[in-house]
Write an enzyme that holds these catalytic residues in place. Structure first.
Site, PDB file in Angstrom:
ATOM      1  N   TRP A  21      56.743 -17.972  38.986  1.00  0.00           N
ATOM      2  CA  TRP A  21      57.216 -16.281  38.624  1.00  0.00           C
ATOM      3  C   TRP A  21      58.420 -15.959  39.059  1.00  0.00           C
ATOM      4  CZ3 TRP A  21      54.209 -11.332  40.271  1.00  0.00           C
ATOM      5  CH2 TRP A  21      54.596 -10.304  39.602  1.00  0.00           C
ATOM      6  N   ASP A  54      52.694 -24.070  38.610  1.00  0.00           N
ATOM      7  CA  ASP A  54      51.994 -22.756  37.809  1.00  0.00           C
ATOM      8  C   ASP A  54      53.106 -21.858  37.303  1.00  0.00           C
ATOM      9  OD1 ASP A  54      49.856 -20.846  37.450  1.00  0.00           O
ATOM     10  OD2 ASP A  54      51.423 -19.715  38.211  1.00  0.00           O
ATOM     11  N   TYR A  59      56.173 -14.834  32.311  1.00  0.00           N
ATOM     12  CA  TYR A  59      57.170 -14.552  33.583  1.00  0.00           C
ATOM     13  C   TYR A  59      58.571 -14.828  33.013  1.00  0.00           C
ATOM     14  CZ  TYR A  59      53.191 -16.097  36.465  1.00  0.00           C
ATOM     15  OH  TYR A  59      51.662 -16.196  37.178  1.00  0.00           O
ATOM     16  N   GLN A 188      42.142 -18.313  39.095  1.00  0.00           N
ATOM     17  CA  GLN A 188      43.037 -18.127  39.855  1.00  0.00           C
ATOM     18  C   GLN A 188      43.009 -16.652  40.301  1.00  0.00           C
ATOM     19  OE1 GLN A 188      47.676 -17.302  38.534  1.00  0.00           O
ATOM     20  NE2 GLN A 188      47.449 -19.379  38.808  1.00  0.00           N
ATOM     21  N   TYR A 216      46.735 -16.628  44.691  1.00  0.00           N
ATOM     22  CA  TYR A 216      48.058 -16.360  44.537  1.00  0.00           C
ATOM     23  C   TYR A 216      48.224 -15.131  45.499  1.00  0.00           C
ATOM     24  CZ  TYR A 216      46.699 -12.377  41.159  1.00  0.00           C
ATOM     25  OH  TYR A 216      46.453 -11.222  40.569  1.00  0.00           O
ATOM     26  N   PRO A 218      49.457 -15.440  48.591  1.00  0.00           N
ATOM     27  CA  PRO A 218      49.010 -15.580  49.959  1.00  0.00           C
ATOM     28  C   PRO A 218      49.664 -14.836  51.060  1.00  0.00           C
ATOM     29  CG  PRO A 218      50.022 -17.453  49.199  1.00  0.00           C
ATOM     30  CD  PRO A 218      50.004 -16.766  48.067  1.00  0.00           C
ATOM     31  N   LEU A 219      50.901 -14.715  50.733  1.00  0.00           N
ATOM     32  CA  LEU A 219      51.781 -14.001  51.824  1.00  0.00           C
ATOM     33  C   LEU A 219      52.067 -12.402  51.151  1.00  0.00           C
ATOM     34  CD1 LEU A 219      54.366 -16.951  52.040  1.00  0.00           C
ATOM     35  CD2 LEU A 219      52.687 -16.225  53.497  1.00  0.00           C
ATOM     36  N   GLU A 220      51.557 -12.030  50.433  1.00  0.00           N
ATOM     37  CA  GLU A 220      51.624 -10.461  50.182  1.00  0.00           C
ATOM     38  C   GLU A 220      53.060 -10.085  49.562  1.00  0.00           C
ATOM     39  OE1 GLU A 220      49.543  -8.028  49.198  1.00  0.00           O
ATOM     40  OE2 GLU A 220      47.685  -9.235  49.587  1.00  0.00           O
TER      41      GLU A 220
END
Length: 326
Positions: A21, A54, A59, A188, A216, A218-220
């Protein structure tokens, strides 16, 4: 890099996937585009044994797909590629959002999907898509029943244009409906230590039906890297603007939480980001993590998470700290 099976397909995928993205650039990411760096990062993923990519037309209006296509065109068979359908800017649909000055719409009709898949194949410079995923689910006033959407996806699968079907941003009722009409191999969903909503119903359902759950954010959006300061303000118009954990009080709480992780980072010889990703991976063998790396250095950093084996006690400690601020 550890491998896992993709749903019931038999395909081997890396436990961390490369999300593109941000690589697509555009207004959501401050227009910080660097095509050559992006291409090099995608190709470098193979050196880290990351074969799962992905992307999506949404995007930056096809730019992410075009960059992925340029990067993989001579080594296409080395990658398992997800792209998506259901968000368009070229035809009518239910309003989705506005990116810069352009609007995007939800449309999962047979006619729209047929047009979308051809555009994606062209941008990706390939004759098949490994996983074709519905990006967001259909809503009124341009609602299409899941039965009709899956019917055209099954047709595309029979024609060899797509190999597997996925669905993003779904609830358990959506998933149950998909399973009535075809094989669903991957879902997802947003999942991080700060956002554990999928654990209530969606993750157990995926485990029951051998569906890969790909997490998706995962690290905010960078918060769980530990690199963002308490006085950070997300610029209006970017992907971070208006998100829960970028509100001042929530951001401060998250940073305080990560400060309590530091002894664990020393124990496992890892970074805050490694720990955040490792925690997600530790929640189940059917979980894949999508890492939005934009450079080789970020890819190096995030891939280290697969080497961390968290103890049960440490997993529970991390969860408890997150629950205290949620």
């Amino acid at each position: 890099m550890n491998k896992m099976k993709l749903g019931k397909t038999g395909l081997d995928i890396s436990r961390i996937g490369l999300g593109t993205w941000a690589i697509g650039g555009g207004p959501a990411f401050g227009n910080q585009d660097n095509k050559q760096v992006s291409i090099e990062t995608i190709r470098y993923a193979l050196e880290k044994n990351i074969n799962f990519l992905d992307t999506a037309p949404a995007y930056n209006f096809g730019n992410s797909e075009a960059i992925v296509g340029e990067a993989i065109k001579e080594i296409r068979d080395k990658y398992i590629i997800i792209t998506k359908c259901g968000i368009t800017w070229e035809r009518e649909g239910s309003f989705f959002n506005k990116v810069g000055e352009r609007s995007q719409f939800k449309n999962l009709s047979k006619e729209s999907i047929r047009l979308e898949v051809e555009s994606s194949l062209k941008r990706l410079q390939t004759d098949y898509i490994d996983v074709y995923m519905t990006h967001w689910q259909s809503v009124e006033p341009f609602f299409t029943p899941i039965s009709e959407t899956v019917a055209v996806l099954n047709e595309l699968k029979a024609e060899g244009k797509i190999k597997a079907i996925g669905a993003a941003n779904v609830d358990i009722n959506h998933v149950k409906e998909y399973l009535k009409y075809g094989q669903l191999d991957i879902v997802q969903a947003k999942y991080s230590v700060l956002d554990r909503q999928v654990e209530k119903e969606l993750l157990p359902l995926c485990k029951e039906h051998d569906i890969t759950l790909q997490a998706y954010s995962p690290l905010e959006m960078g918060i769980l890297t530990g690199a963002i300061e308490k006085d950070y303000i997300a610029p209006k118009g970017t992907a971070r603007f208006g998100k829960k954990w970028f509100e001042p009080k929530n951001l401060s709480n998250a940073i305080d939480m990560m400060n309590k992780w530091k002894p664990l980072c020393e124990k496992y010889h890892c970074s805050i980001a490694n720990l955040a990703i490792a925690w997600i991976l530790a929640q189940g063998d059917n979980i894949n993590v999508l890492s939005g790396s934009t450079t080789k250095a970020e890819l190096d950093e995030n891939s280290k998470a697969t080497d961390i084996n968290l103890s049960e006690q440490d997993k529970n400690y991390i969860r408890k700290l997150a629950e205290d601020i949620s």
